[in-house]
Design an enzyme around this catalytic site. Structure first.
Site, short mmCIF file in Angstrom:
data_model
loop_
_atom_site.label_atom_id
_atom_site.label_comp_id
_atom_site.label_asym_id
_atom_site.label_seq_id
_atom_site.Cartn_x
_atom_site.Cartn_y
_atom_site.Cartn_z
NE ARG A 111 2.11 -1.02 -6.16
CZ ARG A 111 3.63 -1.51 -5.98
NH1 ARG A 111 3.68 -1.70 -6.82
NH2 ARG A 111 3.88 -0.17 -4.77
NE ARG A 170 3.86 10.69 -5.68
CZ ARG A 170 3.09 11.57 -6.26
NH1 ARG A 170 3.35 13.05 -5.60
NH2 ARG A 170 2.12 11.71 -6.84
CE1 TYR A 195 11.72 2.07 -4.07
CE2 TYR A 195 12.29 3.10 -6.07
CZ TYR A 195 11.43 2.68 -5.07
OH TYR A 195 10.02 1.60 -5.98
CG ASP A 197 13.04 -3.38 -2.50
OD1 ASP A 197 12.36 -3.06 -2.22
OD2 ASP A 197 13.79 -3.84 -2.69
NE ARG A 230 12.74 -0.38 -6.34
CZ ARG A 230 12.63 -0.89 -5.85
NH1 ARG A 230 13.52 -0.68 -5.03
NH2 ARG A 230 11.44 -1.60 -4.89
NE ARG A 275 14.32 -12.11 -15.14
CZ ARG A 275 13.72 -11.81 -14.50
NH1 ARG A 275 12.40 -12.45 -14.79
NH2 ARG A 275 13.42 -11.90 -13.16
CD GLU A 321 0.68 1.00 -3.57
OE1 GLU A 321 0.06 -0.17 -3.78
OE2 GLU A 321 1.79 1.43 -4.46
P1 FAD Z 1 8.92 1.61 8.25
O1 FAD Z 1 8.70 0.01 8.48
O2 FAD Z 1 8.97 2.74 7.72
O3 FAD Z 1 9.05 1.75 10.41
C1 FAD Z 1 9.81 3.16 10.52
C2 FAD Z 1 8.47 3.03 12.04
O4 FAD Z 1 8.90 3.86 12.87
C3 FAD Z 1 6.93 3.00 11.61
O5 FAD Z 1 6.09 2.51 12.16
C4 FAD Z 1 6.48 4.72 12.10
O6 FAD Z 1 5.23 4.42 13.06
C5 FAD Z 1 7.63 4.85 13.24
N1 FAD Z 1 7.85 6.17 13.50
C6 FAD Z 1 8.06 7.86 12.99
N2 FAD Z 1 8.55 8.14 13.78
C7 FAD Z 1 8.02 8.00 14.63
C8 FAD Z 1 7.84 9.03 15.82
N3 FAD Z 1 8.32 10.41 16.20
N4 FAD Z 1 7.85 8.10 16.73
C9 FAD Z 1 7.51 6.68 16.83
N5 FAD Z 1 7.54 5.74 15.95
C10 FAD Z 1 7.10 7.02 14.63
N6 FAD Z 1 10.03 -4.27 0.30
C11 FAD Z 1 10.18 -5.47 -0.01
O7 FAD Z 1 11.24 -5.53 0.71
N7 FAD Z 1 9.66 -5.06 -1.23
C12 FAD Z 1 8.50 -5.22 -1.41
O8 FAD Z 1 7.28 -5.35 -2.40
C13 FAD Z 1 8.21 -3.97 -0.91
N8 FAD Z 1 7.35 -3.35 -1.71
C14 FAD Z 1 6.82 -1.83 -0.97
C15 FAD Z 1 5.76 -0.75 -1.36
C16 FAD Z 1 5.35 -0.25 -0.33
C17 FAD Z 1 4.04 0.90 -1.23
C18 FAD Z 1 6.69 0.43 -0.19
C19 FAD Z 1 6.21 1.92 0.64
C20 FAD Z 1 7.24 0.31 0.41
C21 FAD Z 1 7.49 -1.33 -0.32
N9 FAD Z 1 9.49 -1.75 0.74
C22 FAD Z 1 9.24 -3.10 -0.03
C23 FAD Z 1 10.27 -1.21 1.59
C24 FAD Z 1 9.98 -2.06 3.03
O9 FAD Z 1 8.50 -0.98 3.13
C25 FAD Z 1 10.70 -0.55 3.11
O10 FAD Z 1 11.97 -1.33 3.46
C26 FAD Z 1 11.17 -0.94 5.15
O11 FAD Z 1 9.23 -0.85 5.34
C27 FAD Z 1 11.30 -0.10 6.10
O12 FAD Z 1 11.65 0.14 6.84
P2 FAD Z 1 11.88 0.69 7.86
O13 FAD Z 1 12.06 -0.28 9.64
O14 FAD Z 1 13.38 1.70 8.01
O15 FAD Z 1 9.97 1.56 7.90
N1 UDP Z 2 7.41 1.02 -12.76
C1 UDP Z 2 7.29 1.68 -14.36
N2 UDP Z 2 5.69 0.51 -14.46
C2 UDP Z 2 5.63 -0.12 -13.68
C3 UDP Z 2 6.67 -0.83 -13.31
C4 UDP Z 2 7.20 -0.06 -12.24
O1 UDP Z 2 7.16 2.31 -15.00
O2 UDP Z 2 4.39 -1.23 -14.15
C5 UDP Z 2 8.76 2.11 -13.07
C6 UDP Z 2 7.83 3.46 -11.36
O3 UDP Z 2 8.82 4.76 -12.04
C7 UDP Z 2 8.50 2.82 -10.06
C8 UDP Z 2 9.98 2.42 -10.61
O4 UDP Z 2 10.07 1.11 -12.17
O5 UDP Z 2 8.72 4.00 -9.72
C9 UDP Z 2 10.03 0.76 -9.20
O6 UDP Z 2 9.14 0.18 -9.84
P1 UDP Z 2 8.71 -1.17 -8.61
O7 UDP Z 2 7.96 -1.97 -9.29
O8 UDP Z 2 10.74 -1.97 -8.18
O9 UDP Z 2 8.14 0.12 -7.37
P2 UDP Z 2 7.92 -0.26 -5.70
O10 UDP Z 2 7.21 -1.56 -5.23
O11 UDP Z 2 8.84 -0.41 -5.50
O12 UDP Z 2 6.24 0.36 -5.42
#
Ligand code: FAD
Ligand code: UDP
Length: 373
Positions: A282, A251, A350, A352, A174, A178, A302
């Site tokens: 982080r 996780r 996984y 985005d 991911r 560069r 986090e």
């Molecule tokens: P969710 O946002 O999880 O929505 C699912 C919803 O369903 C939730 O609100 C939940 O409460 C509801 N639900 C589940 N079960 C039930 C039930 N039984 N009854 C009623 N409601 C229910 N993506 C990016 O593009 N850029 C980023 O920088 C980025 N950073 C991230 C950082 C973290 C720490 C994490 C965890 C994810 C990150 N993502 C990022 C990914 C992003 O969060 C997801 O791609 C996106 O939110 C997924 O949308 P979704 O609708 O599939 O799920």
């Molecule tokens: N990663 C790492 N060091 C860093 C940042 C990321 O080893 O400083 C690795 C780690 O395994 C992580 C993966 O790269 O799960 C993807 O990172 P990203 O920042 O895309 O993760 P997210 O924002 O989805 O948690």
């Protein structure tokens, strides 16, 4: 004929559910959205705390290459010019991410791409002939020993609670790599943060659509199935089927938030802690996502943790064991005629945000085509 109250019941008000609700409502279907949380926006939810939009479930930076997806989200929010450039802290050193000329200079004092390429080659030559089957092999082959040791190994272990040898290679692919002095964490054409927070974007996206919050589908499944002709479910797929083949692993994360009475705590929105002296991976300083000028600040540490019942499942663990189990649920899901599954938890991917939106577009296109709308 037995007419149901809604055409679609949409379970989950995250990106997958909300995008489907918007498109289907705009195409004339009657939709009800439910979510078990007390708010909309799923994991993208932001809460305004003393004027700062806090990303309650972790830092979310929107990025995409797809113009259709970018135009779509821009209908519901104005995006700023934020570019993600995290800093990594390893022992008493700081490094720029993703791996680029700045990082190579900080690591080895190299100054030109030629010198950097030579150094990387020297570090990766012994891995040249391996076909990576896990994250460690993939990382060593791509970036070599020094970067793996200082910037990947401990962070990955903390993040996933597993040895990098037990994790799939794609996770590390991911990250960009560069030979330019460019600290942009993403390669995509479009990037930014919705001004005013993600929750505002979701309020616009879900405008005039009926939403029931604090409503768990699983607790009253038969009732909800009876309400609508079709269901779009975006929760965990194993929970939907009452874990009949066993539990998928996820996780989870714990966020510890602090309000601090200083203007600028770390000078950047995201600082990664890549050694193992701290258990958190982080620290996010939320004001920097929107270039905040407040006199105070809010940070979140986090902490990754294994998912247990009642925790939020954040990341699917796409190792072989879990992917095999997921396939069993998927086979069952594919047999359903009136229930459709989508999103990070239902597809166990996984994803985005932009990928989730893309996946919701695909599902809606299928529905509209099938119904000739
Ligand atoms: P969710 O946002 O999880 O929505 C699912 C919803 O369903 C939730 O609100 C939940 O409460 C509801 N639900 C589940 N079960 C039930 C039930 N039984 N009854 C009623 N409601 C229910 N993506 C990016 O593009 N850029 C980023 O920088 C980025 N950073 C991230 C950082 C973290 C720490 C994490 C965890 C994810 C990150 N993502 C990022 C990914 C992003 O969060 C997801 O791609 C996106 O939110 C997924 O949308 P979704 O609708 O599939 O799920
Ligand atoms: N990663 C790492 N060091 C860093 C940042 C990321 O080893 O400083 C690795 C780690 O395994 C992580 C993966 O790269 O799960 C993807 O990172 P990203 O920042 O895309 O993760 P997210 O924002 O989805 O948690």
């Amino acid at each position: 004929m037995d007419m149901k109250k809604y055409d679609f019941l949409i379970v989950g008000a995250g990106f997958f559910g909300a995008v489907c609700a918007r498109i289907l409502t705009d195409s004339g279907y009657n939709c009800l959205v439910i979510d078990k949380r007390k708010h909309i926006a799923g994991n993208c939810y932001t809460e305004n705390i003393n004027g700062i939009n806090v990303h309650k479930y972790g830092a979310h930076i929107f990025h995409t290459n797809d113009e259709k997806i970018w135009n779509f989200v821009n209908k519901y929010a104005e995006f700023n010019r934020y570019t993600n450039s995290p800093i990594a802290k390893y022992k008493d050193q700081i490094y720029n991410l993703p791996f680029n000329m700045n990082t190579f200079h900080q690591l080895w004092n190299v100054k030109t791409p030629k010198e950097a390429i030579e150094k990387i080659e020297e570090q990766t030559i012994k891995y040249k002939n391996i076909t990576p089957t896990n994250l460690e092999e993939q990382a060593l082959k791509l970036v070599g020993d020094d970067i793996y040791e200082k910037l990947i190994k401990s962070y990955t272990k903390k993040q996933w609670g597993r040895d990098p040898k037990q994790l799939p290679p794609f996770i590390i692919k991911r990250l960009p790599f560069r030979f330019t002095f460019d600290n942009n964490y993403f390669n995509d054409k479009y990037q930014g943060i919705p001004i005013g927070g993600y929750t505002k974007l979701f309020e616009n996206l879900l405008k005039n659509i009926e939403i029931n919050l604090n409503t768990d589908f699983i607790k009253n499944k038969d009732h909800y199935i009876g309400l609508a002709e079709k269901i779009i479910y975006t929760g965990a797929i194993d929970e939907f089927y009452d874990y009949e083949f066993g539990k998928l692993e996820y996780r989870s994360l714990m966020f510890v938030e602090e309000k601090i009475n200083i203007e600028n705590f770390q000078g950047n929105a995201v600082v990664n802690y890549t050694d193992d002296s701290e258990r958190y991976t982080r620290i996010i300083e939320h004001k920097h996502f929107e270039f905040g000028q407040q006199k105070h600040t809010v940070i979140s540490k986090e902490y990754p943790k294994e998912w247990e019942e009642n925790d939020t499942p954040y990341y699917p663990i796409n190792d072989e064991k879990n992917n095999t189990l997921f396939k069993m649920y998927k086979l069952k899901a594919d047999q359903e005629t009136n229930i459709m599954f989508g999103g990070r938890l239902s597809e166990y991917r996984y994803y985005d945000m932009h990928q989730v939106i893309g996946s919701a577009f695909t599902l809606c296109n299928k529905i509209l085509k099938h119904d000739n709308r």
